[in-house]
Each structure stands twice: as C-alpha cells, then as structure tokens.
Design a protein around this motif. Structure first.
Motif: not given
Lengths: 227, 227
Positions: B156-164, B191-199, B204-213
């Motif tokens: 239901l989310l785009p390929e990369e997303f923030t935890l929030t 362990g089902i998601i992994e961080p990407t280099p993107h923010l 407010g503070r930038p958020a780390r983006m994650y992708r589904y493994r």
DNA sequence: CCAAAAGTGTTTGCTCTACACCCATGG
DNA sequence: CCATGGGTGTAGAGCAAACACTTTTGG
C-alpha cells in the motif's frame, strides 16, 4: 457489465477433501476412477454443481452421495481453475474440506458411488488425478492451521471424549508431541469444553469425559507481527 | 465422474476488491453501473473469465482493463455462488482482493471502462449491487488480518517510505493508534525492511527512508490455542 | 531560537515452557 | 499388590506493553 449469456461457460464442480483420524493417522477419503481420463488413479470425491443449489450445499450433497455422511464440519478452501487442469475441457473446481468424526457410521466399502472409495493416510497417498495432489497439500496446511488457532478439532471426535483422546487427535494432526499438563490447563482455561457426568473406563484409572461447548468462542487471538 | 459436457453450466466471473489508502482512510474502488440490473448502483470491478486463461490472470486482466493498474498484491478471497445472487441467471464469482500503492498512477476518472469508477472510503460506502456489500465486508476482515500477521502492508506504500508513513498506514487500516517505539523496534527486528540512502525532508527533522526486502519471510508465527 | 517531526531504552508484568509424582481402577 | 493410564502445580525464561526525552532540520 455485459449480459452473461453471450459468453462461453466453463464447467463448475465442487471437490471435497474429507479428513478423519483413523489408526493414529490423519486420513483423506479418495475414490478410484473407473474411466479415463486418469482411469485407475485416485481422485477427490466431488461432482458438478446443480444450477439451483448453493455451492456449499453442492459440496454437502456430493459428500453425502459418495459417503452417506451428513454430519461434520465443512469449509470452502480455494477455487482451482487452471485452463488445462482437466483434459476434457475447462473445468473450474471449488474445493472444500470436511472433518468427519472418528466414530462416524461410514465405511467406504458400503454405498453405491462409494464402491471404490477408501481412506488413505496422508503420508501414503496414491497417484492422484487432475491437480488433486495440490489441493490436498493445501487442505492439510489449512487443517493444521485451523486446528492450532481455532477449536475445529472437536469435529474429529465423538460427541464425548476424554482429554487424552483429544490430545492424541491434536498430536496426530499436528505431527508433534504435546505436554500433557500444559495441554489440559490451556484447553480447560479456554472454556471451550465442559465436563460431562460420564467416565470412560479401560485399563487404569477411569477418565472424565468432556463435550464441546458450542456456545464457546472458538477463535484465538494470534500474536501480531506489529505492535 | 461423468463427462463435463452433459451438464448445464453457470456463468463464472472474477470480481476484485481493490484497496488503497487515501486521505487517511482505507478506500475501495467501485464502478457505477449504467444498465440494469442494479442500474445506478455501485459494484466491484470484474467480469467474465475467458475460457483459456487462469483465474488469477482473469482477475488481473479485469483490474487492468478497468483501472490501468498492473502492479500490486492480488489474492483469491472466496467464491460466491448463491443461485439468486444475480437476477439474470446463475453466476458464480470468484472474488479477489488487491492492494494498490498510494502513489499508483491511477485516477479513476481516466481510462475507458473506468469512466464511472471512484474510490470510496470503507466507512462511507454507497448502495452496492448484487452481494458486493458482503464481499467487501469479508475482504476488509481479510485485509486487516493479513496486515497484522504478514508483511503485505508494504503493497500500500510507494517503494520507499519512512517509518512514520508505514506506521500511519497500519494505523489507518487497523483503526487504532500504535506505540511508536514498539512499532519501530518490532518491524526493524523482524528484518523485513532495510534502510536506503535517502532521506525525506519536510517540516522538522528529515526521516530515513526504508524499502521492503522482498526476500524477507513475511509470515509471523501466531500464538496457539493449544500448547 | 522556536516549531515540528524523527529517533531512541528500560522496566514491569505476563505468558509460555519445561518438568515428575501421586491417584484410581481392574485383574 | 501390581500394572495401566488419569490427573495435578510450580519455577524460570522470554516476550510484550507502557512510557518521555533528546536530536535534527527549516524558518
């Protein structure tokens, strides 16, 4: 949506995976085919749905025609419709699974359609027609799952049963040993069975008999992946 | 089993319950009917299966024809076949449900068949044709269940997303608030998601983006009713 | 420097699991 | 009195739930 009548139609059947526990094994009911295709191979009981009957009723009717059994649990499993699953043409089958009590008054030898029906332990299945091996594999998965997380296992036992009988049934289907004290504590605290006045006598101390409380809430809340 | 050709045949359709998260609500895609029966009422996208195509492919094709969408999660839900569910005759429908990413390139207004398609929040559904209300009710139950005990929510989310964003999606579908720290700990440990280099930057503070493994094991072991 | 959202650990209670002996009956 | 299966409680470990402050950025 266009009118239905313009389209070619597939044939639709209901097939039933009937489970019972016999001789310390989970068993499936199979019928040996007389005619091609797959003559001589074994297949699930089933048949064509009538135009005026609900799907579940069709499954129930087929089951009754081929086994004489009316009682038991019946649940829709999955619908299979790969175009080439039946060499005679497009046949879609709605698969059901059924649970039959160990003491059900059925021996596959009797009956008309059931002349070539027999129970088969699930780890010694014969060669199966169509995609029935796949259907059975999925049904076993679903029964194990159902059994762990709901109270459907009582359908495999007579109306009254001892806790050891219940535990043994669970062990057979799940394929693993369970701890006696934990099993008893858990199932009694769950409130899904109640004691009856009867005792079962045999070797050793007589055992209290229990019955399923059909007003019980049968589903358990599973642990979440996410908080 | 007799030959298939002797029997009258029902029509068979595939209907799809398409979910997405929009405007802080779980939404279902519906199409307004032009013609009787149920003209003017809303219905699930779907249509007749072709004689040479697998069922799942039929669902996928109907979805694509009516929305232009190819991506997303698709799962068979249940088969509905009450004899009188369609006043035109016996029509059996194999219901599917689909999950579509929030950023999917689809607006129901565009497209050909989709002229009268629209998203509807699940707690404000219009009058529905056939037994589609029942189908949607069951689909919602299944989606909630799936979401809690497997990792399907990423669809239901785009390929990369923030935890929030992920947490918000879960909260919308489950209809309850979740604890931020517990949510993050659990999903990261799974362990089902992994961080990407993107923010993702914003207020407010930038958020780390994650992708589904997608190599992750997505099912969780639920708590048993019995030990 | 202020507002806004991101990110981060610990404690407490509960639930699951492992484990061994006494009880009631029949022969 | 012996063999057979029925029936019972507790302690330790692991998991889940509740909870509040610091960090980073933009304006």
């Amino acid at each position: 949506m266009p009118y239905t009548y313009e389209y070619p139609r597939p044939a639709v059947t209901a097939d039933i995976v009937v489970f019972t526990v016999r001789e310390h094994q989970l068993n499936v009911l199979l019928i040996q085919r007389r005619d091609p295709p797959f003559a001589g191979m074994w297949a699930l009981p089933g048949g064509f749905i009538n135009m005026d009957e609900p799907l579940e009723q069709a499954a129930q009717r087929e089951l009754e025609e081929e086994t004489g059994l009316k009682e038991g649990y019946l649940e829709q499993l999955y619908t299979y419709g790969t175009p080439d699953r039946d060499p005679r043409g497009r046949v879609i089958t709605i698969a059901y699974f059924a649970l039959i009590a160990a003491d059900a008054p059925f021996q596959p030898e009797g009956g008309s359609d059931a002349a070539r029906a027999a129970w088969h332990p699930i780890n010694h299945l014969p060669a199966l027609a169509f995609d029935h091996a796949e259907i059975i594999t999925y049904a076993i998965r679903r029964v194990r799952y159902k059994l762990e997380y709901s109270a459907v296992g009582f359908e495999l036992l007579p109306e009254e049963f001892t806790l050891t009988e219940l535990q043994t049934t669970y062990e057979i289907i799940l394929g693993e040993k369970l701890d006696k004290r934990n099993f008893r504590r858990r199932i009694l605290e769950a409130g899904i069975i109640e004691p009856t006045p009867h005792l079962r006598t045999g070797d050793g101390r007589p055992a209290r008999m229990y019955r399923y409380r059909d007003d019980a809430v049968a589903e358990v809340k599973a642990r979440r992946l996410f908080p």
